[in-house]
Scaffold this active site. Sequence first.
Site, PDB file in Angstrom:
ATOM      1  N   VAL A  82      -1.882   2.792   1.685  1.00 16.50           N
ATOM      2  CA  VAL A  82      -1.038   1.969   1.036  1.00 16.50           C
ATOM      3  C   VAL A  82      -1.314   0.551   0.681  1.00 16.50           C
ATOM      4  O   VAL A  82      -0.776   0.037  -0.373  1.00 16.50           O
ATOM      5  CB  VAL A  82       0.497   2.111   1.709  1.00 16.50           C
ATOM      6  CG1 VAL A  82       0.390   1.412   2.830  1.00 16.50           C
ATOM      7  CG2 VAL A  82       1.626   2.018   0.459  1.00 16.50           C
ATOM      8  N   TYR A  83      -2.225  -0.065   1.625  1.00 20.90           N
ATOM      9  CA  TYR A  83      -2.548  -1.411   1.369  1.00 20.90           C
ATOM     10  C   TYR A  83      -3.398  -1.410   0.044  1.00 20.90           C
ATOM     11  O   TYR A  83      -4.342  -1.135  -0.381  1.00 20.90           O
ATOM     12  CB  TYR A  83      -3.651  -1.731   2.447  1.00 20.90           C
ATOM     13  CG  TYR A  83      -3.022  -1.930   3.751  1.00 20.90           C
ATOM     14  CD1 TYR A  83      -1.573  -1.907   3.959  1.00 20.90           C
ATOM     15  CD2 TYR A  83      -3.672  -1.856   4.772  1.00 20.90           C
ATOM     16  CE1 TYR A  83      -1.091  -1.849   5.286  1.00 20.90           C
ATOM     17  CE2 TYR A  83      -3.398  -2.083   6.223  1.00 20.90           C
ATOM     18  CZ  TYR A  83      -1.894  -1.967   6.293  1.00 20.90           C
ATOM     19  OH  TYR A  83      -1.210  -1.974   7.544  1.00 20.90           O
ATOM     20  N   SER A  84      -2.545  -2.239  -0.915  1.00 15.49           N
ATOM     21  CA  SER A  84      -3.189  -2.553  -2.416  1.00 15.49           C
ATOM     22  C   SER A  84      -3.411  -0.949  -2.969  1.00 15.49           C
ATOM     23  O   SER A  84      -4.450  -1.125  -3.740  1.00 15.49           O
ATOM     24  CB  SER A  84      -4.414  -3.450  -2.203  1.00 15.49           C
ATOM     25  OG  SER A  84      -4.161  -4.817  -2.058  1.00 15.49           O
ATOM     26  N   VAL A  85      -2.657  -0.133  -2.655  1.00 16.48           N
ATOM     27  CA  VAL A  85      -2.751   1.256  -3.542  1.00 16.48           C
ATOM     28  C   VAL A  85      -4.221   1.830  -3.378  1.00 16.48           C
ATOM     29  O   VAL A  85      -4.745   2.167  -4.365  1.00 16.48           O
ATOM     30  CB  VAL A  85      -2.122   1.095  -4.915  1.00 16.48           C
ATOM     31  CG1 VAL A  85      -1.745   2.495  -5.213  1.00 16.48           C
ATOM     32  CG2 VAL A  85      -1.028   0.374  -5.148  1.00 16.48           C
TER      33      VAL A  85
END
Length: 283
Positions: free
Chosen positions: A57-60
């Site tokens: 989920v970090y920066s998609v």
Amino acid sequence: RLLANTGIYVSELCLGAMTFGGVGMFEAIGALGQKEADTLVHRSLDAGVNFFDTANVYSVGRSEEMLGTALGAQRPDVIVATKVRGRMGDGPNQIGLSRVHIMAECDASLRRLGTDYIDLYQIHGHDPDTDIAETLGALNDLVRAGKVRYIGCSNLTAWQLMKALAVSRQQGLAEFISTQSYYSIAGRELERELIPLVDDQGLGLLPWSPLAGGFLTGKYKRDDTADTGRLSGANPFGDSKFTDRNWLVLDALRDVASGLACDPAQAALAWTMARPGVTSTIV
């Protein structure tokens, strides 16, 4: 340090890649480009760090891509951890800890990281909509398939973690070997229940945000509005550190750091690293 009872060793410090990418809400946390990420990763490797943590989920997904690129040919020499749970698309099943989401996201993380296995695959919190037995069953299948070496969790309460361990043992499934949770000199809630559980069950403890989102660096003042950086209103994880209690903690930390001739950040990080039960501190 030994990672639980796995027989593998990880460095006392783990480099977290949440600041890589800066896409969406993560822009307020950090927006490092590939060049800066390469520099951080290579400096860490040169200093003896062999443990790197990120999440889908970090920066998609961009963080995973950048970490994989930065590691390059040195991937086999390190331990890579990532996570699953957060929303990765607009569809109703592109979030959570269902078998459907876990299987799809594990494959996606492998592609982004440029690897064929994940050393430590962690659930990124509790999912109230999914039976923990389904989640653990899916993770167990990933371990058996060789896509994942070990499984862990992040941000679970003590009862949620103990329930997961019990289900794994009851059904003969792979067990969580570690938990990743917020722990700093300004946030010691883990000491009530989670740390005693970790000690009793022989799990690895991976504290995140040992500097309380930058608060313990000492760069903020009481009259600051925290309108920039990871403590800004744009950051969904921010603002909560500006409490009367935390200002008193920071005052005491400054005094200690002054006596040791070091920065408050160094003293805060050293405190977390030295706490009983801590395996590797994520910075």
